[in-house]
Design a protein around this motif. Structure first.
Motif, short mmCIF file in Angstrom:
data_model
loop_
_atom_site.label_atom_id
_atom_site.label_comp_id
_atom_site.label_asym_id
_atom_site.label_seq_id
_atom_site.Cartn_x
_atom_site.Cartn_y
_atom_site.Cartn_z
N LEU A 175 0.83 -1.20 0.00
CA LEU A 175 0.00 0.00 0.00
C LEU A 175 0.87 1.25 0.00
N ALA A 176 1.96 1.23 0.78
CA ALA A 176 2.86 2.39 0.80
C ALA A 176 3.44 2.63 -0.58
N ALA A 177 3.81 1.55 -1.27
CA ALA A 177 4.38 1.69 -2.62
C ALA A 177 3.36 2.27 -3.59
N ARG A 178 2.07 2.07 -3.31
CA ARG A 178 1.01 2.61 -4.17
C ARG A 178 0.61 4.02 -3.77
N GLY A 179 1.21 4.57 -2.71
CA GLY A 179 0.93 5.94 -2.33
C GLY A 179 0.07 6.13 -1.10
N LEU A 180 -0.31 5.04 -0.41
CA LEU A 180 -1.05 5.14 0.84
C LEU A 180 -0.04 5.05 1.97
N LYS A 181 0.23 6.18 2.62
CA LYS A 181 1.28 6.25 3.63
C LYS A 181 0.72 6.78 4.94
N ARG A 182 1.44 6.49 6.03
CA ARG A 182 0.96 6.94 7.33
C ARG A 182 2.13 7.26 8.25
N ALA A 183 1.88 8.19 9.17
CA ALA A 183 2.81 8.47 10.27
C ALA A 183 2.13 8.03 11.56
N PHE A 184 2.92 7.51 12.47
CA PHE A 184 2.36 6.91 13.68
C PHE A 184 2.25 7.93 14.81
N GLN A 185 1.52 7.54 15.84
CA GLN A 185 1.30 8.42 16.99
C GLN A 185 2.61 8.75 17.69
N GLN A 186 3.51 7.77 17.77
CA GLN A 186 4.82 7.99 18.36
C GLN A 186 5.85 8.23 17.25
N ASN A 187 6.71 9.21 17.46
CA ASN A 187 7.76 9.47 16.48
C ASN A 187 8.65 8.24 16.34
N ALA A 188 9.06 7.93 15.12
CA ALA A 188 9.93 6.78 14.87
C ALA A 188 11.03 7.21 13.90
#
Length: 251
Positions: free
Chosen positions: A72-85
């Protein structure tokens, strides 16, 4: 741009999410709000295939229910998490380079046979990383520092920049304003509006009601794993069920 239908998540006997459906279009910010334990993060995990779930997911009209999270990330669906990583041992710039390298890196053989070309590619990546970081509100003076040594507000901006990379069709953010206030909150609002103006679809979980009411084009309200209401910020603010379940309690 992204549509989910009938999402459900169970953790043993606990029903964390049940029959949740929503969609978000290009150039739109969708807010997801609800009391603690309402199922917001489970909704994100379900949409991005990071949890076992029922339901179906479409990205740009194509069903991606069975596509794994990295696909999904490769297709453009990306996310950032609640905690910094971050990669704690790398500089801020090298964290960004590591994200960009995935799409632009050369193989071992090419590196051995043409080291000058590898050096040129590295310089180009560093320049691109620096430009992106400044666009996301991380100033040049911080680029050589490690992420743990920059202010918390800049860490939040860095986490969004790393999720964005070279761009996202859909960007999902889990409480991006957590721990922010004042000028940092204003910078975040400006950044999210700019990403929306680029045509990205943003899905934002947020507890800061003033922020989400200003930013969101539409809002989904969850309670006890179910959809309680959806509509424009004005409609949500006037909904008696929402006032009783969440906004009233928070006030």
């Amino acid at each position: 741009m992204l549509r989910v239908e009938g999402l459900g998540v169970r953790y043993g006997a606990l029903v964390a999410l049940q029959d949740v459906s929503w969609q978000v279009s290009a150039g739109e910010i969708l807010g997801i709000i609800g009391p603690n334990g309402a199922g917001k993060s489970s909704c994100y995990d379900a949409a991005t295939h990071l949890a076992m779930r029922s339901g179906r997911v479409w990205l740009e009209g194509e069903e991606v229910t069975a596509v794994p999270a990295h696909g999904l990330a490769a297709r453009g669906l990306k996310r950032a998490f609640q905690q910094n990583a971050f990669f704690a041992g790398l500089s801020v710039r090298d964290n960004m380079v590591a994200v960009l390298q995935r799409d632009a890196g050369s193989g071992l053989l090419a590196s051995l046979l043409a080291p000058w070309r590898e050096a040129q590619a590295r310089a180009a990546l560093e320049a691109e990383a620096a430009t992106l970081l400044e666009e996301f509100g991380v100033p040049h003076a911080m680029h050589d520092l490690r992420p743990g040594n920059i202010p918390y507000g800049s860490q939040r901006m860095l986490s969004i920049a790393l999720a964005w990379g070279r761009g996202a069709r859909v960007l999902m953010l889990d409480e991006p304003a957590a721990g922010l206030g004042g000028a940092d909150m204003a910078r975040l609002a400006t950044l999210l509006r700019s990403l929306r103006d680029r045509g990205a679809a943003l899905v934002v979980i947020e507890h800061h009601m003033d922020l989400i009411m200003q930013l969101a084009d539409r809002i989904v309200v969850l309670e006890q794993g179910r959809m309680l209401a959806s509509g424009t910020p004005r409609e949500i603010q006037a909904d008696a069920r929402v006032l009783e379940a969440y906004l009233g309690r928070a006030a």
